[in-house]
Design a protein around this motif. Structure first.
Motif, PDB file in Angstrom:
ATOM      1  N   ASN A  39       0.813  -1.220   0.000  1.00 22.02           N
ATOM      2  CA  ASN A  39       0.000   0.000   0.000  1.00 22.02           C
ATOM      3  C   ASN A  39       0.845   1.268   0.000  1.00 22.02           C
ATOM      4  O   ASN A  39       0.368   2.328   0.393  1.00 22.02           O
ATOM      5  CB  ASN A  39      -0.955  -0.012   1.197  1.00 22.02           C
ATOM      6  N   GLN A  40       2.092   1.165  -0.416  1.00 19.82           N
ATOM      7  CA  GLN A  40       3.012   2.295  -0.545  1.00 19.82           C
ATOM      8  C   GLN A  40       3.245   3.037   0.767  1.00 19.82           C
ATOM      9  O   GLN A  40       3.510   4.235   0.771  1.00 19.82           O
ATOM     10  CB  GLN A  40       2.538   3.266  -1.623  1.00 19.82           C
ATOM     11  N   LEU A  41       3.159   2.328   1.861  1.00 19.76           N
ATOM     12  CA  LEU A  41       3.489   2.896   3.173  1.00 19.76           C
ATOM     13  C   LEU A  41       4.858   2.331   3.554  1.00 19.76           C
ATOM     14  O   LEU A  41       4.987   1.461   4.411  1.00 19.76           O
ATOM     15  CB  LEU A  41       2.402   2.547   4.196  1.00 19.76           C
ATOM     16  N   ALA A  94      13.633  14.225   8.295  1.00 23.77           N
ATOM     17  CA  ALA A  94      14.663  13.683   7.406  1.00 23.77           C
ATOM     18  C   ALA A  94      14.141  12.501   6.587  1.00 23.77           C
ATOM     19  O   ALA A  94      14.285  12.479   5.356  1.00 23.77           O
ATOM     20  CB  ALA A  94      15.884  13.258   8.223  1.00 23.77           C
ATOM     21  N   TYR A  95      13.547  11.536   7.240  1.00 25.36           N
ATOM     22  CA  TYR A  95      13.073  10.354   6.518  1.00 25.36           C
ATOM     23  C   TYR A  95      11.872  10.701   5.637  1.00 25.36           C
ATOM     24  O   TYR A  95      11.758  10.225   4.515  1.00 25.36           O
ATOM     25  CB  TYR A  95      12.732   9.236   7.507  1.00 25.36           C
ATOM     26  N   GLY A  96      11.006  11.546   6.144  1.00 24.07           N
ATOM     27  CA  GLY A  96       9.882  12.003   5.332  1.00 24.07           C
ATOM     28  C   GLY A  96      10.365  12.704   4.066  1.00 24.07           C
ATOM     29  O   GLY A  96       9.812  12.517   2.980  1.00 24.07           O
ATOM     30  N   GLY A  97      11.411  13.519   4.196  1.00 24.74           N
ATOM     31  CA  GLY A  97      11.983  14.194   3.041  1.00 24.74           C
ATOM     32  C   GLY A  97      12.562  13.215   2.030  1.00 24.74           C
ATOM     33  O   GLY A  97      12.389  13.381   0.819  1.00 24.74           O
ATOM     34  N   THR A 103      10.701   8.397  -3.566  1.00 26.71           N
ATOM     35  CA  THR A 103       9.748   7.291  -3.721  1.00 26.71           C
ATOM     36  C   THR A 103       8.371   7.828  -4.107  1.00 26.71           C
ATOM     37  O   THR A 103       8.152   9.039  -4.147  1.00 26.71           O
ATOM     38  CB  THR A 103       9.597   6.466  -2.419  1.00 26.71           C
ATOM     39  N   ASP A 104       7.484   6.904  -4.328  1.00 21.73           N
ATOM     40  CA  ASP A 104       6.086   7.261  -4.574  1.00 21.73           C
ATOM     41  C   ASP A 104       5.264   7.068  -3.301  1.00 21.73           C
ATOM     42  O   ASP A 104       4.076   6.789  -3.353  1.00 21.73           O
ATOM     43  CB  ASP A 104       5.509   6.421  -5.724  1.00 21.73           C
TER      44      ASP A 104
END
Length: 187
Positions: A39-41, A94-97, A103-104
């Protein structure tokens, strides 16, 4: 559906202060890892790998070979709590960026925030710190709408139940901590 059921059992066992939370948690993490990746999480999927490793460590920290509880429930020092909160914000950004740029990923910063808060909560849980419960409350508060927005209705509902279980676990651990410190068992 299996991921939800096994993980629900694991989380209920954590609230009951049972070391079996760790073994059931491993199975649930494998199943959730597959679900979240599909689910792209991606942050939530990679978080499951972290949970598997920490479940092994947590189980070892909670138990002796004889099965006795080793580590009593205690409180985390305020400087540790502040440091963990700052680290969670830094990891989220940082990881969110990275997820946003490369990624998608769906809702990369929210997904990364769930990861960061979950890591803090899991580290506190492994050490049997009472402060694990407010962190899990935050994780579940953010996760319910995140999973619902992806159409993961059963998972969102289960995380809503986890939100309720957090209150039970927090209450139970607060009740149990003084008895453990005094060397008494609480059922």
């Amino acid at each position: 559906m299996a991921a939800n059921g096994v993980t629900a059992l694991s989380i209920w066992l954590a609230a009951r202060n049972s070391a079996h939370t760790w073994t059931t948690g491993i199975v649930g993490c494998v199943l959730f890892g597959i679900l979240f990746y599909g689910n792209q999480l991606y942050a939530d999927a990679s978080l499951q790998m972290f949970f598997i490793v920490t479940s092994v460590i947590g189980w070892r920290q909670w138990r002796r070979r004889t099965g006795e509880v080793v580590r009593p429930i205690t409180r985390a020092a305020l400087p540790v709590q502040v440091g963990m909160a700052v680290a969670a914000v830094v990891v989220t950004v940082a990881y969110g960026g990275l997820l946003y740029r490369f990624t998608d990923a769906y809702m990369p910063f929210v997904d990364a925030g769930v990861l960061a808060m979950s890591v803090v909560a899991q580290c506190l849980l492994m050490q049997r710190k009472l402060e694990t419960w407010p962190w899990w409350l935050a994780v579940n508060t953010v996760s319910v709408p995140l999973f619902a927005s992806r159409g993961l209705w059963l998972t969102a509902a289960i995380y809503g139940a986890y939100w309720c279980n957090v209150w039970y676990g927090w209450w139970r651990w607060r009740r149990q901590a003084p008895a453990e410190a005094a060397g008494q068992a609480v059922a």
